[in-house]
Design a protein around this motif. Structure first.
Motif, mmCIF file in Angstrom:
data_model
loop_
_atom_site.group_PDB
_atom_site.id
_atom_site.type_symbol
_atom_site.label_atom_id
_atom_site.label_comp_id
_atom_site.label_asym_id
_atom_site.label_seq_id
_atom_site.Cartn_x
_atom_site.Cartn_y
_atom_site.Cartn_z
ATOM 1 N N ASP A 240 -6.384 -3.908 0.184
ATOM 2 C CA ASP A 240 -6.155 -5.326 0.455
ATOM 3 C C ASP A 240 -7.292 -6.162 -0.143
ATOM 4 N N GLU A 241 -6.927 -7.152 -0.965
ATOM 5 C CA GLU A 241 -7.927 -7.991 -1.646
ATOM 6 C C GLU A 241 -8.762 -8.808 -0.679
ATOM 7 N N ARG A 242 -8.229 -9.072 0.505
ATOM 8 C CA ARG A 242 -8.980 -9.866 1.481
ATOM 9 C C ARG A 242 -10.239 -9.156 1.961
ATOM 10 N N ARG B 17 -15.110 -4.468 0.373
ATOM 11 C CA ARG B 17 -15.953 -3.946 1.450
ATOM 12 C C ARG B 17 -15.286 -2.810 2.212
ATOM 13 N N ALA B 18 -14.462 -2.036 1.555
ATOM 14 C CA ALA B 18 -13.802 -0.896 2.200
ATOM 15 C C ALA B 18 -14.529 0.386 1.801
ATOM 16 N N MET C 175 3.507 3.100 7.384
ATOM 17 C CA MET C 175 2.730 2.061 8.023
ATOM 18 C C MET C 175 1.278 2.095 7.560
ATOM 19 N N LEU C 176 0.719 3.294 7.413
ATOM 20 C CA LEU C 176 -0.674 3.398 6.947
ATOM 21 C C LEU C 176 -0.839 2.783 5.560
ATOM 22 N N LEU C 177 0.131 3.001 4.689
ATOM 23 C CA LEU C 177 0.028 2.438 3.342
ATOM 24 C C LEU C 177 0.038 0.914 3.392
ATOM 25 N N GLU C 178 0.838 0.362 4.284
ATOM 26 C CA GLU C 178 0.869 -1.092 4.432
ATOM 27 C C GLU C 178 -0.462 -1.615 4.953
ATOM 28 N N LEU C 179 -1.123 -0.858 5.819
ATOM 29 C CA LEU C 179 -2.434 -1.272 6.328
ATOM 30 C C LEU C 179 -3.488 -1.264 5.223
ATOM 31 N N VAL C 180 -3.446 -0.270 4.375
ATOM 32 C CA VAL C 180 -4.438 -0.158 3.303
ATOM 33 C C VAL C 180 -4.266 -1.271 2.276
ATOM 34 N N GLY C 181 -3.042 -1.471 1.821
ATOM 35 C CA GLY C 181 -2.824 -2.376 0.699
ATOM 36 C C GLY C 181 -2.243 -3.723 1.021
#
Length: 67
Positions: free
Chosen positions: A44-46, A50-51, A1-7
């Motif tokens: 995530d490109e969105r 700014r990360a 789940m964390l990987l999905e949040l990051v990318g």
């Protein structure tokens, strides 16, 4: 789940490669990027860059330990 949040990618998805369809396993991509020191490429490109790199690195490492 964390990987999905990051990318913002599902862990497994179908991709086209030279006309062939195959499964792409996102944690494998993350591991390769971590080894190369290029984790910010999977964010995530969105977020438009700014990360915080330290936070991203920590999240990905924790997620990979769980995998």
């Amino acid at each position: 789940m964390l990987l999905e949040l990051v990318g913002d990618h599902r862990n497994v998805h179908m991709v086209e490669d030279d006309g062939d369809r195959k499964w792409s396993y996102f944690p494998k991509t993350e591991i390769e990027k971590a080894r190369e020191g290029r984790l910010m490429e999977v964010v995530d490109e969105r977020l438009e860059g700014r990360a915080d790199e330290k936070q991203v690195t920590t999240m990905v490492h924790v997620a990979l330990w769980c995998v």
